[in-house]
Structures are given as structure tokens and as C-alpha cells.
Scaffold this motif. Structure first.
Motif, mmCIF file in Angstrom:
data_model
loop_
_atom_site.group_PDB
_atom_site.id
_atom_site.type_symbol
_atom_site.label_atom_id
_atom_site.label_comp_id
_atom_site.label_asym_id
_atom_site.label_seq_id
_atom_site.Cartn_x
_atom_site.Cartn_y
_atom_site.Cartn_z
ATOM 1 N N ALA A 128 2.015 -9.582 -3.156
ATOM 2 C CA ALA A 128 2.787 -9.573 -1.913
ATOM 3 C C ALA A 128 4.071 -8.763 -2.069
ATOM 4 O O ALA A 128 4.797 -8.892 -3.062
ATOM 5 C CB ALA A 128 3.134 -11.007 -1.505
ATOM 6 N N GLY A 129 4.343 -7.888 -1.111
ATOM 7 C CA GLY A 129 5.556 -7.089 -1.132
ATOM 8 C C GLY A 129 5.550 -5.957 -2.133
ATOM 9 O O GLY A 129 6.590 -5.345 -2.396
ATOM 10 N N LYS A 130 4.376 -5.641 -2.694
ATOM 11 C CA LYS A 130 4.269 -4.548 -3.651
ATOM 12 C C LYS A 130 3.444 -3.410 -3.065
ATOM 13 O O LYS A 130 2.615 -3.613 -2.169
ATOM 14 C CB LYS A 130 3.631 -5.039 -4.961
ATOM 15 N N VAL A 163 5.213 -1.338 -7.940
ATOM 16 C CA VAL A 163 3.954 -0.625 -7.711
ATOM 17 C C VAL A 163 2.909 -1.169 -8.682
ATOM 18 O O VAL A 163 3.173 -1.293 -9.883
ATOM 19 C CB VAL A 163 4.115 0.889 -7.921
ATOM 20 N N VAL A 164 1.733 -1.495 -8.165
ATOM 21 C CA VAL A 164 0.633 -1.991 -8.988
ATOM 22 C C VAL A 164 -0.511 -0.979 -8.923
ATOM 23 O O VAL A 164 -1.020 -0.675 -7.841
ATOM 24 C CB VAL A 164 0.137 -3.369 -8.516
ATOM 25 N N LYS A 213 3.871 -1.977 1.350
ATOM 26 C CA LYS A 213 4.280 -3.371 1.119
ATOM 27 C C LYS A 213 3.853 -4.302 2.240
ATOM 28 O O LYS A 213 3.862 -5.529 2.065
ATOM 29 C CB LYS A 213 5.796 -3.438 0.916
ATOM 30 N N SER A 214 3.480 -3.729 3.376
ATOM 31 C CA SER A 214 3.001 -4.540 4.504
ATOM 32 C C SER A 214 1.479 -4.593 4.545
ATOM 33 O O SER A 214 0.888 -4.983 5.555
ATOM 34 C CB SER A 214 3.532 -3.966 5.827
ATOM 35 N N ASN A 215 0.859 -4.196 3.451
ATOM 36 C CA ASN A 215 -0.607 -4.209 3.318
ATOM 37 C C ASN A 215 -1.309 -3.275 4.299
ATOM 38 O O ASN A 215 -2.422 -3.554 4.748
ATOM 39 C CB ASN A 215 -1.167 -5.634 3.458
ATOM 40 N N LYS A 216 -0.675 -2.135 4.591
ATOM 41 C CA LYS A 216 -1.280 -1.124 5.442
ATOM 42 C C LYS A 216 -1.655 0.096 4.599
ATOM 43 O O LYS A 216 -0.862 0.555 3.764
ATOM 44 C CB LYS A 216 -0.324 -0.687 6.553
ATOM 45 N N VAL A 217 -2.850 0.610 4.823
ATOM 46 C CA VAL A 217 -3.268 1.837 4.146
ATOM 47 C C VAL A 217 -2.455 2.999 4.717
ATOM 48 O O VAL A 217 -2.441 3.226 5.922
ATOM 49 C CB VAL A 217 -4.769 2.103 4.357
ATOM 50 N N THR A 241 10.190 3.668 0.074
ATOM 51 C CA THR A 241 11.386 3.961 0.862
ATOM 52 C C THR A 241 11.421 3.166 2.163
ATOM 53 O O THR A 241 12.471 2.637 2.557
ATOM 54 C CB THR A 241 11.447 5.469 1.199
ATOM 55 N N VAL A 242 10.269 3.076 2.837
ATOM 56 C CA VAL A 242 10.203 2.384 4.127
ATOM 57 C C VAL A 242 10.226 0.881 3.914
ATOM 58 O O VAL A 242 9.421 0.334 3.169
ATOM 59 C CB VAL A 242 8.926 2.787 4.885
#
Length: 243
Positions: A128-130, A163-164, A213-217, A241-242
Motif C-alpha cells: 500500500a502506498g508504494k 518502489v517494489v 501509489k493509488s494502484n493505477k497502471v 512525484t505525483v
């Protein structure tokens, strides 16, 4: 005449055209091919064998310049290393890498629980958040192997960031273990990942996906082009950045 090659290639056959005025009323177009018959030399005059300069060009870090048009059947080219500014400018000019067909920009991605080859567990809440970077690959895929050093560089560059990096391999645990002895790959490796490839409809390799980070491709591509890694990095930077 300089050229910055715009993609990776299995064989080289690029044409340089020149207009020569003859005694005829119409000018003659002469074509100079950058192929196995061409002479390719370094700044010190040393001639490079075809397989050597081909590999150098495939790194995306070199350009060539036509320097001798005396013999159209065996022209002479100068190979030279591009500056970081030239590489960046070239990548900006090039078309965006082709889309994967398996993912779409803007789609929601649901993180999954997994255990990597080093037995490290990741749960959905851990991601989450990554920023998540996926790489679908397999051992006997030449472009998959070719890009590994550049992917390892990415891991190093972002090791202190959220970043993972996850590499989903089609190969077995044993085959991956043997492969990594010779070629280290610093992503979190998930062997036996055909389930995930099938789940996401991945049929071409390598396939890269960057999830914010919002789980969007925000980026996805298949294959390996000269600016593929550039776009992976660019998308990671954008995701970080966003807010």
C-alpha cells in the motif's frame, strides 16, 4: 551524416542515401548500407567486427556516422559513444514503446500476496502506498536476459524509495536458481508465475508494468525497444512525484 538508431534489432541493415550529380540530366541516388558488409571503425581507426559493433549498437549507447562514401558496397562508418544528453534527447524524440495489450493505462491494479525466491513475504498491505514495477519474463527469452543489467540499475537507483520491483518468471525454482548463479537479477523474483501471466493475459515477453501509489497502471509495454527502460524509469519518477 549521423544516425541514432531508434530500436533494437535482430540484424542490421540501415540505408544512408546520398545524391550524386553525374553527366546525366537527373541526379543519381546512391544507397550506403549499414550491414555486415560495412566497415565500422572507432575514433582510433580500429575496425570492429560485425558482431562486436552490432552488440554495441544494441545497448542504445552508441551512434554511427557515415564517413567514407568511396565504395557504396563497403562504406566506412564511425561508431562513437553517445553522451547522456544525446541519449536523453533521442529517447524523447522516439515514439512511446508499444502497449502490452494485457494492461491498460488507468486501470486499477489489485496488489497480491506473494513470497519471493528469497522467502520474503509480501502482503497486500505491505504494498500500500508504494510504486509497483512488474516484469514478466522467462529464462530463454533473449530480450528478457538482455535488459537485466539495466533493470538491476533501476533497482539500485530507487533502493531508498518506495518502489517494489517484482519479476514474475515462467520458469521453475530450480531453473531460476541455476540461472541466477550466472546472471544476477535484483528484482524480487517469483518463479512458477504462469498463473499470474495467465491471469493478466500476458502472452509477449518481456512485459513491463508500472503502477502508481493509488494502484493505477500508468505505463505498460511489451518487448524491448531502445527506450523501454527509459520509459519505465520516467514512469517511476512520475509515480513518485505525483501525490
Amino acid at each position: 551524416m549521423k544516425i541514432f538508431l531508434s530500436f533494437y534489432f535482430a540484424s542490421l541493415a540501415f540505408s544512408f542515401s546520398s545524391i550524386a550529380q553525374t553527366n546525366q540530366s537527373e541526379p543519381t541516388k546512391i544507397t550506403y548500407k549499414l550491414d555486415q558488409n560495412a566497415q565500422v571503425r572507432g575514433a582510433n581507426g580500429m575496425e570492429y567486427p560485425y558482431m562486436i559493433w552490432k552488440k554495441l549498437m544494441q545497448t542504445g549507447k552508441f551512434g554511427v556516422e557515415l564517413v567514407d562514401k568511396t565504395n557504396p558496397d563497403a562504406p566506412i562508418f564511425l561508431i562513437y559513444e553517445l553522451t547522456e544528453e544525446e541519449i536523453s534527447a533521442r529517447n524523447d524524440r522516439m515514439a512511446k514503446p508499444i502497449e502490452s495489450g494485457s494492461f491498460k493505462d488507468g486501470d486499477e491494479f489489485k496488489p497480491f500476496n506473494f513470497r519471493d525466491k528469497e522467502n520474503k513475504k509480501f502482503k497486500t498491505e505491505d504494498l500500500a502506498g508504494k510504486v509497483i514495477v512488474l516484469n514478466f519474463w522467462f529464462i530463454n527469452c533473449p530480450p528478457c536476459r538482455q535488459e537485466i543489467p539495466d533493470l538491476n540499475d533501476l533497482v539500485e537507483q530507487y533502493k531508498e524509495k518506495d518502489v517494489v520491483f517484482i519479476a514474475l518468471a515462467l520458469d521453475s525454482w530450480t531453473d531460476i536458481d541455476n540461472f541466477l548463479i550466472k546472471i544476477p537479477f535484483n528484482y524480487h523474483i517469483l518463479p512458477d508465475s504462469r498463473f499470474f501471466a495467465t491471469k493478466y493475459g500476458v502472452k509477449s515477453y518481456p512485459t513491463h508494468v508500472v503502477i502508481n501509489k493509488s494502484n493505477k497502471v500508468i505505463f505498460q509495454t511489451t518487448g524491448l525497444g531502445m527506450n523501454t527502460i527509459y520509459w519505465v524509469k520516467k514512469s517511476i519518477d512520475q509515480a513518485l512525484t505525483v501525490q
